[in-house]
Design a protein around this motif. Sequence first.
Motif, PDB file in Angstrom:
ATOM      1  N   PRO A 120      -0.490  18.313  79.339  1.00 33.66           N
ATOM      2  CA  PRO A 120       0.704  17.335  78.396  1.00 33.66           C
ATOM      3  C   PRO A 120       0.497  16.637  77.804  1.00 33.66           C
ATOM      4  CG  PRO A 120       0.057  17.278  80.983  1.00 33.66           C
ATOM      5  CD  PRO A 120      -0.760  17.576  80.571  1.00 33.66           C
ATOM      6  N   ASP A 122       2.774  13.016  77.746  1.00 32.29           N
ATOM      7  CA  ASP A 122       2.832  12.195  78.107  1.00 32.29           C
ATOM      8  C   ASP A 122       1.662  11.490  79.640  1.00 32.29           C
ATOM      9  OD1 ASP A 122       4.578  10.314  79.884  1.00 32.29           O
ATOM     10  OD2 ASP A 122       3.724  10.919  81.743  1.00 32.29           O
ATOM     11  N   TYR A 124       0.427   9.733  81.580  1.00 25.96           N
ATOM     12  CA  TYR A 124       0.280   9.878  83.059  1.00 25.96           C
ATOM     13  C   TYR A 124      -0.015  11.085  83.587  1.00 25.96           C
ATOM     14  CZ  TYR A 124       1.151   9.424  87.669  1.00 25.96           C
ATOM     15  OH  TYR A 124       0.524   9.544  89.219  1.00 25.96           O
ATOM     16  N   GLU A 125       1.035  12.107  82.824  1.00 25.32           N
ATOM     17  CA  GLU A 125       1.307  13.200  83.397  1.00 25.32           C
ATOM     18  C   GLU A 125       0.115  14.247  82.869  1.00 25.32           C
ATOM     19  OE1 GLU A 125       2.627  15.332  85.857  1.00 25.32           O
ATOM     20  OE2 GLU A 125       4.070  13.159  85.805  1.00 25.32           O
ATOM     21  N   ARG A 126      -0.589  13.565  81.712  1.00 22.47           N
ATOM     22  CA  ARG A 126      -1.800  13.969  80.970  1.00 22.47           C
ATOM     23  C   ARG A 126      -3.677  13.734  81.794  1.00 22.47           C
ATOM     24  NH1 ARG A 126      -1.723  13.306  75.687  1.00 22.47           N
ATOM     25  NH2 ARG A 126      -2.875  11.057  75.873  1.00 22.47           N
TER      26      ARG A 126
END
Length: 283
Positions: A120, A122, A124-126
């Motif tokens: 991803p 983003d 944080y999502e990564r």
Amino acid sequence: MGKNVDTSIQGKATGSAAQEVERHSGEHPLKLYAGWFCPFVQRAWIVLVEKKIPYQYIEINPYNKDPDFLALNPRGLVPTLGVPTAQGKDLKPLYESSVICQYLDEAYADESKHGPALLPADPYERARCRLWMDHVATRIVPGFYKLIQHTPQKEFPIERAREELHGHVKTLVREMDSSGGGPWFAGGDFGMVDVMLAPWALRLWLIDHYKPGGFGAPKVGEGGDDEEIWARWRKWLDAVENRESIKATCSVREQYIDVYKRYADDTTNSLVAQATRQGKSLP
Ligand SMILES: N[C@@H](CCC(=O)N[C@@H](CS)C(=O)NCC(=O)O)C(=O)O
């Protein structure tokens, strides 16, 4: 002397994987040094196919430790990727399946040619995906080998190895998206956590084949308090088994039975198996 269980591995992909190899056997500056049987290779291979990246497939037996191969990867492991230099002459090597997969995802980022990124955007999502990729690498994959290499001679019962592996799988499954109904770790988007785990998930049937009690995932309706978790797992596994990029990198089942016997008998001297035997972290 008996034949060496590692160096005598039959050297060619079969089935769908053989067709994929055939399509990618011509000279190309991006080279995947691979072993058809290897789940770490399959990770990199899935990314190449998934993202429609042009490449050349080169089959090698990593147990032979050929000097030319060691010059590219001093660890002597597949997958190894040969990346062309700007001059187009020598190759820049890359190794470690997770590093290769993330490199390919970043280097082939044009969505119009290669489809959506596998991590991803983003931050944080990564990072959260990387956390669960790490869980696969440091818990689930070692747990797979601990169970498949279990023999009656071990000082712990097979049930313990099985329960440990179930625990690590369930911990991951609890993190899978269940909001929108998509099957993947991130719901509707196939991604890197799926890539990291798929090759071992696809090999769990070998544990069923070789080990008393097998992997032992509960059947539909038999998961007790964990039925919901196991249902989510089955949904994910079903999607994995039907993904084109994954099917394209699979050889025929019988061939895996032969090559995994050395794990089931605990006779292989692969570095992964040695580390498992010694209770060390995997190479
Ligand atoms: N950490 C490595 C592990 C790769 C690995 O162990 N590959 C095996 C084949 S499945 C190998 O090359 N084994 C050679 C050996 O054990 O000597 C990765 O993720 O790429």
